[in-house]
Design a protein around this motif. Sequence first.
Motif, short mmCIF file in Angstrom:
data_model
loop_
_atom_site.label_atom_id
_atom_site.label_comp_id
_atom_site.label_asym_id
_atom_site.label_seq_id
_atom_site.Cartn_x
_atom_site.Cartn_y
_atom_site.Cartn_z
N LEU A 151 0.83 -1.21 0.00
CA LEU A 151 0.00 0.00 0.00
C LEU A 151 0.87 1.26 0.00
CD1 LEU A 151 -2.85 -1.01 2.48
CD2 LEU A 151 -2.99 -0.81 -0.01
N ALA B 38 3.29 5.77 -5.78
CA ALA B 38 2.99 5.85 -7.21
C ALA B 38 1.87 6.84 -7.49
CB ALA B 38 2.63 4.47 -7.74
N ALA B 39 0.88 6.87 -6.60
CA ALA B 39 -0.22 7.83 -6.77
C ALA B 39 0.28 9.27 -6.67
CB ALA B 39 -1.30 7.56 -5.71
N ALA C 116 2.00 1.78 -3.48
CA ALA C 116 0.89 2.31 -4.28
C ALA C 116 0.65 3.78 -3.99
CB ALA C 116 -0.37 1.49 -4.01
#
Length: 273
Positions: A31, A37-38, A34
């Motif tokens: 998470l 990356a967001a 992620a």
Amino acid sequence: MGREGKNTMDLAEIFRVMRRRWYVLLPGLLLTAALGAAVLLLVPVKYQSQSTVVLLNSQKATAAYDGNPFLSTQTSLTGMADSLARNLDSDASIKDVKAQGLTGTYQAKLADNAQGPLMWLTVTGTDKAAVRKSDRILTAYAATRLKQFQTQQSVSPRAMIRMMTIVPPQNAVAQTKTRLEYLIMACLLGFALSMVATFFAEARKRPRSRPQPDAPDARPAEPEAQPATGRRTAGELEELVEEQTVALRQAPRWSRSADAEPAAAESPAHRSV
């Protein structure tokens, strides 16, 4: 040595917990990746282009210097540069340059540590090519706005302050500081939450230690009080002492002399006569 050993043990324990509760830590790390990356996708890279302009004295004012404007610098030019920068940052000027095709945001200000009427014209945006183009538009608009000020005051062309570009609009440069700060904050937050979840799971799985019973009292037991029936009164104790004293005063039977026995035997005979 003791402190270093303690720190080593603490680190070893942390790694053991992370290895035991990998099924909690691994999703948290995924998470976190992620989330990073967001941030990279949602926070775009910003580019910046900058130009430098200077205000020059009028042709009439430089006549005494054979028309060389760099030999005639007045304090009033710095005040005019500050006034122009404030006007360029106004809402009316922003509307005008937007209508001319400027994109992104811009700023007009006096150059830092400048010893003359120098101005920085900076444009920031997400499109590299559009940023440099917008800086050119802003530089040209600044010269036009300076001329409009003096025309409104009916200043003759030979007495007007002029503007010269010292540094033309530069190639747009990526500004990654803000994006990198957001990325670091997101990764640290995700990792911290993952570690908290891991140790929380470890605490829930560990058996709770039961309270130990209290140790028996090591003090010697006090002697129990004897019942009142076993005690003797003062009178009984005195009688017992007298009997023992009398027994000690009487001679034993084996120590008595043989003469004493016939005398003792005759005495009752004489008594009978």
